[in-house]
Design an enzyme around this catalytic site. Structure first.
Site, mmCIF file in Angstrom:
data_model
loop_
_atom_site.group_PDB
_atom_site.id
_atom_site.type_symbol
_atom_site.label_atom_id
_atom_site.label_comp_id
_atom_site.label_asym_id
_atom_site.label_seq_id
_atom_site.Cartn_x
_atom_site.Cartn_y
_atom_site.Cartn_z
ATOM 1 N N ARG A 156 -30.617 -47.420 -51.848
ATOM 2 C CA ARG A 156 -29.228 -47.367 -51.375
ATOM 3 C C ARG A 156 -28.895 -48.435 -50.327
ATOM 4 N NH1 ARG A 156 -29.128 -41.064 -50.176
ATOM 5 N NH2 ARG A 156 -31.362 -41.420 -50.331
ATOM 6 N N ASP A 162 -38.233 -44.095 -42.098
ATOM 7 C CA ASP A 162 -36.797 -44.375 -42.004
ATOM 8 C C ASP A 162 -36.075 -43.494 -40.990
ATOM 9 O OD1 ASP A 162 -36.859 -41.979 -43.338
ATOM 10 O OD2 ASP A 162 -35.649 -42.630 -45.048
HETATM 11 C C1 UD1 Z 1 -37.516 -35.486 -48.115
HETATM 12 C C2 UD1 Z 1 -37.905 -34.014 -48.142
HETATM 13 C C3 UD1 Z 1 -36.684 -33.176 -47.764
HETATM 14 C C4 UD1 Z 1 -36.183 -33.596 -46.401
HETATM 15 C C5 UD1 Z 1 -35.917 -35.079 -46.350
HETATM 16 C C6 UD1 Z 1 -35.655 -35.485 -44.929
HETATM 17 C C7 UD1 Z 1 -39.588 -33.785 -49.899
HETATM 18 C C8 UD1 Z 1 -39.855 -33.341 -51.278
HETATM 19 N N1 UD1 Z 1 -38.320 -33.671 -49.466
HETATM 20 O O1 UD1 Z 1 -36.516 -35.672 -49.095
HETATM 21 O O2 UD1 Z 1 -37.009 -31.802 -47.770
HETATM 22 O O3 UD1 Z 1 -35.021 -32.862 -46.078
HETATM 23 O O4 UD1 Z 1 -37.070 -35.833 -46.804
HETATM 24 O O5 UD1 Z 1 -35.212 -36.822 -44.858
HETATM 25 O O6 UD1 Z 1 -40.470 -34.213 -49.211
HETATM 26 N N2 UD1 Z 1 -41.950 -41.771 -49.988
HETATM 27 C C9 UD1 Z 1 -43.114 -42.384 -50.331
HETATM 28 N N3 UD1 Z 1 -43.645 -42.178 -51.557
HETATM 29 C C10 UD1 Z 1 -43.050 -41.346 -52.460
HETATM 30 C C11 UD1 Z 1 -41.857 -40.725 -52.109
HETATM 31 C C12 UD1 Z 1 -41.324 -40.957 -50.857
HETATM 32 O O7 UD1 Z 1 -43.695 -43.120 -49.530
HETATM 33 O O8 UD1 Z 1 -43.608 -41.198 -53.543
HETATM 34 C C13 UD1 Z 1 -41.392 -42.016 -48.670
HETATM 35 C C14 UD1 Z 1 -40.053 -42.717 -48.729
HETATM 36 O O9 UD1 Z 1 -40.223 -44.118 -48.684
HETATM 37 C C15 UD1 Z 1 -39.359 -42.187 -47.474
HETATM 38 C C16 UD1 Z 1 -39.960 -40.782 -47.314
HETATM 39 O O10 UD1 Z 1 -41.147 -40.777 -48.051
HETATM 40 O O11 UD1 Z 1 -39.684 -42.939 -46.326
HETATM 41 C C17 UD1 Z 1 -39.022 -39.675 -47.786
HETATM 42 O O12 UD1 Z 1 -38.797 -39.830 -49.156
HETATM 43 P P1 UD1 Z 1 -37.388 -39.550 -49.830
HETATM 44 O O13 UD1 Z 1 -37.483 -39.844 -51.266
HETATM 45 O O14 UD1 Z 1 -36.332 -40.220 -49.045
HETATM 46 O O15 UD1 Z 1 -37.290 -37.969 -49.625
HETATM 47 P P2 UD1 Z 1 -35.988 -37.121 -49.611
HETATM 48 O O16 UD1 Z 1 -35.513 -36.930 -51.003
HETATM 49 O O17 UD1 Z 1 -35.026 -37.654 -48.638
HETATM 50 CA CA CA Z 2 -34.692 -39.684 -47.406
#
Ligand code: UD1
Ligand code: CA
Length: 458
Positions: free
Chosen positions: A16, A105
């Site tokens: 985004r 982030d």
């Molecule tokens: C996640 C949480 C959600 C919470 C939110 C807070 C889960 C399943 N959900 O959702 O409950 O309210 O954060 O902001 O955890 N990342 C990785 N590898 C991956 C996936 C993500 O490194 O395979 C990192 C992303 O780069 C990011 C962070 O983890 O920095 C969060 O991932 P994101 O996909 O943004 O999670 P949300 O859907 O926001």
């Molecule tokens: Ca997020």
């Protein structure tokens, strides 16, 4: 004190942001976004800190090159937050204690909040503690589900929540404390049977509850702090909050900031007491500014060291330069990289300098270019002086001794030296070295033709 390690999730791209640069490397208030939560984790006593990286892994790793407490773990494919944490465990091999899990982030997260959370987690001997917040618009976040007696039972993601669960306003910040044994023993028990087909780290809460282990939610009073940055509007919002914090700290340390709302001071800048900063200034690049300075409106300072009692007048731009004490610059002057000005030097309006040294008490008060020059003490550089330092191929040096007086509109064609205590007459083009104590003058003698104008009219 019990040991603490951190895992910072930063493998995702951050779609985004609509950027060629990975989200966590976008700068906020003077440093990459991810440096903020990493610094908070460090200040909360965490060592090591494992970054889970994937997209632009080299760039993220490079940001922390040389930091002894940082380790990186690769997540080749982003299969979810649970999978990301699992990727970090080999890197944490042998660690026992509390594991803090953060996201790259969340730049607004403060070390105090992590310290409070760690204390709460320990006091209650929980297996897992999640940091939560009550917010008005919980859309998009995971929701904290509690049973009738208020105990946390699980976290449900937006996409998996039924209409009733979507009403819950307590959200998951994505920040957790976990007991290392609990984490190591259960992370691989997470499945991916959910709306997104991802391995959700949040499933660990339900696992802890099902095992009868302590599972807690600590609500933070300041929901701002856990704001995750997803787009550039939120990036600007986070920058504003961080700047306000930075400015407040300087003010409490004795710096006058006339209008904090329009003063942009990056992380890592040092400013002495009784320095006054007027509106519209931008100060960054780990600049060090002394005390008793007056920085007028719309000044930009980056990578500079500025001594005490300096006066930087309006709309000047100072880059990678060193100023002694009691130096005056501007208005509308431009110090380019490598300008070293001694005590009591004066640089006036529309003067540009680059890669020069200027000794104590020397002055260039108006409309001048000084580049690649060594200028002694108590030198006066007249209005309109130009060091002609570039022949189209190479740069050459101009050397001016102590007590020299350069008249107005002089060109110094480098390489050239003007010996100490000499005078260069106005309008002179200096092409050969001037010995000490001399007068240098190169002008076509003036001719007055009397009555010439009258004859021409006739
Ligand atoms: C996640 C949480 C959600 C919470 C939110 C807070 C889960 C399943 N959900 O959702 O409950 O309210 O954060 O902001 O955890 N990342 C990785 N590898 C991956 C996936 C993500 O490194 O395979 C990192 C992303 O780069 C990011 C962070 O983890 O920095 C969060 O991932 P994101 O996909 O943004 O999670 P949300 O859907 O926001
Ligand atoms: Ca997020």
């Amino acid at each position: 004190m019990e040991s603490v390690a951190s895992i910072v999730l930063a493998a995702g791209k951050g779609t985004r942001m609509k950027s060629g640069l990975i989200k966590v490397l976008h700068p906020v208030a003077g440093r990459p976004m991810i440096s903020w939560p990493v610094a908070a984790a460090r200040e909360a006593g965490s060592d090591p800190i494992v970054l889970v990286i994937g997209h632009q892994a080299n760039a993220v790793q490079g940001t922390f090159r040389g930091a002894p407490d940082i380790r990186c773990a690769m997540q080749e494919e982003q299969l979810g937050t649970g999978h990301a944490v699992a990727c970090a465990l080999d890197t944490l091999n042998g660690f026992r204690g509390t594991v803090l899990i953060l996201c790259g982030d969340t730049p607004l997260l403060r070390a105090e909040t992590l310290k409070n959370m760690l204390a709460y987690h320990r006091e209650n001997q929980a297996a897992i503690t999640v940091l939560t917040a009550l917010i008005d618009d919980p859309y998009g976040y995971g929701r904290i589900v509690r049973d009738a007696s208020g105990h946390v039972t699980r976290i449900i993601e937006q996409k998996d929540a039924d209409p009733e669960e979507q009403e819950i306003r307590e959200i998951n910040s994505g920040i957790y404390c976990m007991d290392s044994d609990f984490l190591f023993n259960n992370i691989r028990g997470i499945g991916n049977d959910n709306a997104q087909g991802e391995y959700y780290l949040t499933d660990l809460l339900a696992i802890a509850v099902s095992r009868g282990l302590g599972c807690l939610a600590l609500s933070t009073a300041d929901a701002d702090e856990i704001m995750g940055i997803n787009d550039r509007a939120q990036l600007a919002e986070a920058g504003r909050v961080l700047r306000r914090r930075i400015n407040r700290e300087h003010m409490l340390n004795g710096v006058t900031i006339i209008d904090p709302d329009t003063t942009y001071i990056d992380h890592g800048v040092t400013i002495g007491t009784d320095t006054i900063i007027h509106p519209g200034c931008q100060i960054g690049g780990a600049s060090v500014i002394g005390s008793g300075c007056d920085i007028e409106q719309n000044v930009s300072i980056s990578g500079c060291t500025i001594g005490d009692d300096c006066h930087i007048k309006a709309a000047s731009v100072l880059e990678d330069s060193e100023l002694g004490e009691d130096v005056a610059v501007g208005p509308m002057a431009h110090l380019r990289p490598g300008s070293k000005l001694g005590n009591k030097v004066k640089i006036g309006n529309f003067v540009e300098t680059k890669k020069i040294t200027m000794g104590e008490g020397s002055k260039a008060s108006h409309l001048t270019y000084l580049g690649d020059a060594e200028i002694g003490k108590d030198v006066n550089i007249g209005c309109g002086t130009i060091t002609c330092n570039y022949d189209g191929v190479n740069k050459h040096k101009t050397i001016i001794g102590d007590d020299v007086f350069i008249g107005s509109d002089v060109q110094l064609v480098a390489p050239v030296t003007v010996g100490r205590n000499s005078l260069v007459a106005a309008g002179t083009t200096v092409t050969i070295d001037v010995p000490a104590d001399s007068l240098a003058i190169s002008r076509t003698p003036q001719v007055n033709k009397e009555g010439w104008r009258l004859k021409r009219k006739a």
